[in-house]
Design a protein around this motif. Structure first.
Motif, short mmCIF file in Angstrom:
data_model
loop_
_atom_site.label_atom_id
_atom_site.label_comp_id
_atom_site.label_asym_id
_atom_site.label_seq_id
_atom_site.Cartn_x
_atom_site.Cartn_y
_atom_site.Cartn_z
N ASN A 148 18.15 84.98 -30.30
CA ASN A 148 18.31 84.03 -31.40
C ASN A 148 19.67 84.20 -32.07
O ASN A 148 20.36 83.22 -32.39
CB ASN A 148 17.19 84.24 -32.43
N LYS A 149 20.08 85.45 -32.26
CA LYS A 149 21.40 85.71 -32.85
C LYS A 149 22.51 85.21 -31.93
O LYS A 149 23.49 84.61 -32.39
CB LYS A 149 21.56 87.22 -33.09
N LEU A 150 22.34 85.44 -30.64
CA LEU A 150 23.33 84.97 -29.68
C LEU A 150 23.44 83.45 -29.70
O LEU A 150 24.54 82.90 -29.67
CB LEU A 150 22.97 85.45 -28.27
N MET A 151 22.30 82.77 -29.78
CA MET A 151 22.32 81.31 -29.87
C MET A 151 23.07 80.85 -31.11
O MET A 151 23.85 79.90 -31.07
CB MET A 151 20.89 80.75 -29.89
N ASN A 152 22.84 81.52 -32.23
CA ASN A 152 23.54 81.16 -33.46
C ASN A 152 25.05 81.31 -33.32
O ASN A 152 25.82 80.48 -33.79
CB ASN A 152 23.05 82.02 -34.62
N ARG A 153 25.47 82.38 -32.65
CA ARG A 153 26.91 82.61 -32.48
C ARG A 153 27.52 81.65 -31.46
O ARG A 153 28.69 81.27 -31.58
CB ARG A 153 27.18 84.06 -32.04
N ILE A 154 26.75 81.26 -30.46
CA ILE A 154 27.24 80.30 -29.47
C ILE A 154 27.37 78.92 -30.10
O ILE A 154 28.36 78.21 -29.91
CB ILE A 154 26.30 80.24 -28.25
N ILE A 155 26.35 78.52 -30.86
CA ILE A 155 26.34 77.20 -31.47
C ILE A 155 27.43 77.07 -32.52
O ILE A 155 28.06 76.03 -32.66
CB ILE A 155 24.96 76.90 -32.08
N THR A 156 27.67 78.15 -33.28
CA THR A 156 28.74 78.17 -34.27
C THR A 156 29.61 79.39 -34.02
O THR A 156 29.44 80.43 -34.63
CB THR A 156 28.18 78.24 -35.71
N PRO A 157 30.54 79.30 -33.05
CA PRO A 157 31.40 80.43 -32.72
C PRO A 157 32.17 80.94 -33.94
O PRO A 157 32.41 80.20 -34.88
CB PRO A 157 32.36 79.85 -31.67
N GLU A 158 32.55 82.21 -33.89
CA GLU A 158 33.22 82.82 -35.03
C GLU A 158 34.48 82.08 -35.41
O GLU A 158 34.79 81.93 -36.59
CB GLU A 158 33.56 84.28 -34.69
N GLU A 159 35.24 81.60 -34.42
CA GLU A 159 36.48 80.92 -34.74
C GLU A 159 36.24 79.53 -35.31
O GLU A 159 37.16 78.85 -35.74
CB GLU A 159 37.37 80.81 -33.49
N MET A 160 34.96 79.07 -35.29
CA MET A 160 34.62 77.78 -35.87
C MET A 160 33.48 77.96 -36.87
O MET A 160 32.56 77.17 -36.93
CB MET A 160 34.19 76.79 -34.78
N ASP A 161 33.53 79.00 -37.62
CA ASP A 161 32.42 79.39 -38.48
C ASP A 161 32.44 78.60 -39.78
O ASP A 161 32.76 79.11 -40.85
CB ASP A 161 32.47 80.89 -38.77
N PHE A 162 32.12 77.32 -39.67
CA PHE A 162 31.96 76.50 -40.85
C PHE A 162 30.77 75.57 -40.64
O PHE A 162 30.26 75.43 -39.54
CB PHE A 162 33.21 75.71 -41.20
N ASP A 163 30.34 74.93 -41.72
CA ASP A 163 29.11 74.17 -41.65
C ASP A 163 29.24 72.91 -40.81
O ASP A 163 30.34 72.50 -40.41
CB ASP A 163 28.59 73.83 -43.05
N LEU A 164 28.10 72.29 -40.54
CA LEU A 164 28.05 71.14 -39.65
C LEU A 164 28.90 69.99 -40.18
O LEU A 164 29.59 69.31 -39.43
CB LEU A 164 26.60 70.70 -39.47
N GLU A 165 28.86 69.75 -41.49
CA GLU A 165 29.62 68.64 -42.06
C GLU A 165 31.11 68.82 -41.84
O GLU A 165 31.84 67.88 -41.51
CB GLU A 165 29.30 68.51 -43.55
N THR A 166 31.59 70.05 -42.05
CA THR A 166 33.01 70.32 -41.84
C THR A 166 33.40 70.14 -40.38
O THR A 166 34.43 69.56 -40.06
CB THR A 166 33.36 71.75 -42.30
N ARG A 167 32.53 70.65 -39.50
CA ARG A 167 32.80 70.53 -38.07
C ARG A 167 32.82 69.06 -37.65
O ARG A 167 33.66 68.64 -36.86
CB ARG A 167 31.73 71.29 -37.29
#
Length: 247
Positions: free
Chosen positions: A88-107
């Protein structure tokens, strides 16, 4: 109160008709969802909220799976819990990679959804795949006897005979977990996971392949994994060419 343990002999064939073994369903290439600009635009941060009845069936399913884990030194519920939380943690990091760590609206505003889709080979755009991976982590060792496949085969155990001496524990875990999911008491949960036969097949394909990949000792599966890796990440002209297909 003693609860009846569902045995591995309770085949899913009774609810789904004749079927192949999990080993026969292993695929070299799995196709994930292609990028959908409109879907990405309208996506909500938390997805579709589950109703209380569905959440109740989720809790019930997890409890049933937990009860089917045996008190082994390693292939036990504690191990499965660790793997599930890690997945689950891995999925979270894949879906929102560290270099793109901002919310869905910003993305969305920055138009980066397609970039995340490509960098994750489609996983970020495929909630069914995300669920299948975490689900697989939960069920991957269910009913494991604690004995390695090699020993089960040497002892000519009933499971080894049933699964033709191939990935015995892994195939059994898939069948037990899928059999449980197909029970009438989980009708709302199934409807929340998939709404079409195509989605059901995709979900099962992902679950089967994830669980079967945990057999690291089978030579045939090892070769398949290596070939899959080579095809997905082979070097071409000094750069990595991703061949993992999306459809």
């Amino acid at each position: 109160q003693t609860r009846r343990r569902r045995s591995s002999s309770d085949s899913i064939a009774s609810t789904t008709g004749s079927r192949t073994s999990p080993m026969e369903e292993v695929s070299e290439i799995i196709y994930l969802r292609s990028f959908d600009k409109e879907l990405a635009k309208n996506r909500t941060p938390d997805g579709d909220a589950l109703g209380s009845d569905v959440r109740g069936q989720v809790r019930h399913y997890v409890k049933e799976i937990a009860s089917l884990y045996r008190d082994n030194h390693f292939h036990n519920l504690e191990h499965a819990s660790h793997v599930t939380m890690s997945a689950n943690k891995l999925m979270n990091r894949i879906i929102t990679p560290e270099e793109m760590d901002f919310d869905l609206e910003t993305r969305r505003a920055k138009g980066l959804s397609a970039e995340v889709h490509n960098s994750t080979f489609g996983i970020s755009s495929d909630p069914l795949a995300q669920l299948a991976i975490v689900f697989s982590a939960l069920i991957h060792d269910v009913e494991h006897s604690g004995l390695p496949n090699k020993q089960l085969i040497q002892q000519n155990s009933a499971l080894a005979v049933k699964y033709d001496n191939k990935s015995v524990a892994e195939q059994n875990s898939v069948d037990v977990a899928w059999d449980l999911l197909m029970q009438p008491e989980f009708n709302l949960l199934r409807a929340a996971i998939y709404s079409t036969d195509e989605e059901r097949k995709s979900f099962r394909q992902l679950v089967v392949n994830c669980v079967m990949a945990t057999d690291i000792m089978d030579a045939e599966l090892k070769t398949l994994r290596q070939n899959r890796w080579d095809r997905a990440f082979h070097t071409s002209g000094g750069s990595v060419a991703a061949c993992f297909s999306n459809a």
